[in-house]
Design a protein around this motif. Sequence first.
Motif, PDB file in Angstrom:
ATOM      1  N   GLN A 163       0.911  -1.293  -0.151  1.00 34.26           N
ATOM      2  CA  GLN A 163       0.073  -0.016  -0.120  1.00 34.26           C
ATOM      3  C   GLN A 163       0.938   1.289  -0.102  1.00 34.26           C
ATOM      4  O   GLN A 163       0.482   2.338  -0.556  1.00 34.26           O
ATOM      5  CB  GLN A 163      -0.966  -0.118   1.245  1.00 34.26           C
ATOM      6  N   GLN A 164       2.102   1.173   0.485  1.00 31.70           N
ATOM      7  CA  GLN A 164       2.868   2.376   0.799  1.00 31.70           C
ATOM      8  C   GLN A 164       3.643   2.556  -0.854  1.00 31.70           C
ATOM      9  O   GLN A 164       3.661   3.636  -1.213  1.00 31.70           O
ATOM     10  CB  GLN A 164       4.153   1.896   1.503  1.00 31.70           C
TER      11      GLN A 164
ATOM     12  N   GLU B 134       2.897   5.992  -3.424  1.00 28.85           N
ATOM     13  CA  GLU B 134       4.083   6.504  -4.003  1.00 28.85           C
ATOM     14  C   GLU B 134       3.411   6.452  -5.635  1.00 28.85           C
ATOM     15  O   GLU B 134       3.720   7.463  -6.251  1.00 28.85           O
ATOM     16  CB  GLU B 134       5.231   6.093  -3.602  1.00 28.85           C
TER      17      GLU B 134
END
Length: 505
Positions: free
Chosen positions: A76-77, A81
């Motif tokens: 998810q990070q 981005e």
Amino acid sequence: MIGKRQERIAGIAERLRAGQWPQSLALVGAAGLATHWFGLAALILAVPLAFLALALSDRRQTPPLTDEAARSAPMQQAIAESLGAARQGGARTACLLLQIDDFDRLTDRHGLATADRVILQSLERLARALRPADQLFDLGSGRLGVLLAPMPGLTLGPLLALAERLRVALTDPIPFDAATLHISTSLGLCLDAQAPARTAPALYDACLAALHEAQHHGPSAIRAYGRGMAAPTPLPRALAEEVTTALQDGRLITWFQPQICTDTGQITGFEALARWQHPTAGLIAPAEFLPLLAASGRMEVLGDAMLGNALRALQTWDHLGLDIPRVGLNLSPEELRNPTLPEKFAWELDRCDLAADRLVIEVLESVVATSADDVITRNIAALARMGCPIDLDDYGTGHASIATIRRFAVQRLKIDRSYVTAIDRDPDQQRMVGAILSMADRLGLATLAEGVETAGEHAMLAQLGCAHVQGFGIARPMPLEATPDWIAAHRAKLGPMPRIARAKG
């Protein structure tokens, strides 16, 4: 060759954990050359394979499957981005989730080392099919994530084509000892423009909802997120208490999957299968709740309910004049250890006025192979004397000897799905199943192949001489009330069929 490559990538993982990135990337390039990725292609693939090795190194630290948020946090990070970069460049991104079907079963059967090999091979094959900027994630428990780097003009058509390429890339056999493993993969995907919102959680959850939909239509299904799909509700922590309550309240239901004759296409029986209709999580598969019932000592209670439902199904079909010969019922080790089991079955059959030969007792090969001359042995023998046919389930996975088969009065071998997958394309699978069928023929045993998914597998099994088949390629499990319509539709399709000659010897 395979072993050496695995050693190299395991070494890369160690260096990545130690923060030795330059050495790791150099080794990745070498590993690429060792697998015939020549020249510049090896260097281009260095970054995806570095992620591959890092993912493999972290497998044992992956949070449990039930903690979806923790498992998906790194992906998810990266999605957040990627979405930011896509906005700035006027491009699109997408994510895909792949679930190796029956991965827990594969791990239980072949061990963690083999499961790691499957993950390693799968990640490597995916890396070959992706661009260097695309990212791979090992999410644990046989689930893999793919995040596509932003690109202009990305639409659903090319994304679906990529999904099919990735799925096909994972169908090639994986060397395993002296044989091969075949895996299938369910896949869910979502384009960022199709997600409910352009945020990382929304895109990931949409992809998860699509994967959940694919698994319901799998194995080997692909689904793109569409409006109306909902991500599966995480199972509550107090699941053990819930499943006990569900059992008491009758929410553990029985579905039925048909079995047909390969010569005539006629229905030769149904198998009774347990399902849990959860109020918020929807339909839950047995792999999720049976271990909880076993741990709480409730398997016998479930078994009693399944027996009653199976016998009621036979009565219903008889009442409708549908002529279904028999129904198969799986018995757990807990049930088989009950010394009064034969008397209970005899009483229930008599109460329902049904002949014993219409109730097939299915016993796992692993149970039969490890049972000494104890209550389990006596119970199976007593049920066989009563007239109940005995099926040896998941045959080929539990190392039951011929003497054991004779001792338990087995009448039919149910060939495990692992031997059936891709049998129409894999000569090794054909030889293995051919050997099982030859042995069964010499011992006077009937055979049934489980997990038949395609017309090609069905046809090859018929050619080899397997008498019966069941699987998603025939029909999915269904509630009792849906069986009459399916039976009528199936029989309406049957016309005069050429008899397929059986292979002998």
